[in-house]
Design an enzyme around this catalytic site. Sequence first.
Site, PDB file in Angstrom:
ATOM      1  N   LYS A 122     -19.726  -3.343   0.078  1.00  0.00           N
ATOM      2  CA  LYS A 122     -18.907  -3.782   1.185  1.00  0.00           C
ATOM      3  C   LYS A 122     -18.660  -2.549   2.295  1.00  0.00           C
ATOM      4  O   LYS A 122     -18.859  -2.551   3.360  1.00  0.00           O
ATOM      5  CB  LYS A 122     -17.449  -4.142   0.593  1.00  0.00           C
ATOM      6  CG  LYS A 122     -16.438  -4.546   1.803  1.00  0.00           C
ATOM      7  CD  LYS A 122     -15.117  -5.033   1.179  1.00  0.00           C
ATOM      8  CE  LYS A 122     -14.077  -3.924   1.401  1.00  0.00           C
ATOM      9  NZ  LYS A 122     -12.984  -3.936   1.035  1.00  0.00           N
ATOM     10  N   ASP A 154     -14.617  -9.061   2.251  1.00  0.00           N
ATOM     11  CA  ASP A 154     -13.347  -8.557   1.762  1.00  0.00           C
ATOM     12  C   ASP A 154     -12.511  -9.806   1.541  1.00  0.00           C
ATOM     13  O   ASP A 154     -12.956 -10.998   1.228  1.00  0.00           O
ATOM     14  CB  ASP A 154     -12.592  -7.694   3.061  1.00  0.00           C
ATOM     15  CG  ASP A 154     -12.357  -8.735   4.074  1.00  0.00           C
ATOM     16  OD1 ASP A 154     -12.386  -9.860   4.118  1.00  0.00           O
ATOM     17  OD2 ASP A 154     -11.441  -8.225   5.022  1.00  0.00           O
TER      18      ASP A 154
END
Length: 220
Positions: free
Chosen positions: A127, A146
């Site tokens: 991420k 997310d």
Amino acid sequence: MPREIPKAKSARLKKIIGALDRTYPEAHCELDHTDPLQLLVATILSAQCTDKQVNLVTSELFKKYRSAADFADAPLAELEQAIKSTGFFRNKARNIQAACRKLVEQHGGKVPRTMEELTRLDGVGRKTANVVLGNAFGINAGVVVDTHVARLSQRLGLTKQKDPEKIERELMALVPQKQWALFSHWLIWHGRRRCDARRPDCANCEIQKLCPQIGVTLKI
Ligand code: SF4
């Protein structure tokens, strides 16, 4: 939701992308930064913390620490104190310092531009690496997943997966690569402004006609 054939899903997604682009033409990363190192540090700090709080902290932090060497050489207790209000500060300070040491020792103090090199840095998973690659370097190596991207992808019927890496793989197969970074910005902006985790504003939603609202029970 009745089973949707891939062609129909891809046509629907195209319309979703068009509507989100019209709704959020200015969508961008909301973590303040002026270079890749600042974005890397801000993204590490953003775990379990709002972008607003991170920006408050980094507005002072980046005046004091200007290079990877500055972070690497800082007394740990001093760095911990400076980032305390972002939560999990001991872990974050350790990771920032260890990552910056590797930047100094292995990358000449610069942030590398590949997923492999980035994810070898302490505290940097896919991420964080995707945030840095997509926003500091304009490289679409993956899709940032997310909490907003995960929730919206599920509500929109784009994935049934729960694991972020599996969600990412499915989104990468659906969304054109040149829009990977933007796509996550659109979903994050829509999640923050319209599709709240607890009380989504479906009645006023710009993509309501394109959304099967999977798993949504309570609406405004
Ligand atoms: S219709 Fe509701 S669930 Fe679907 S994206 Fe809009 S706010 Fe979210």
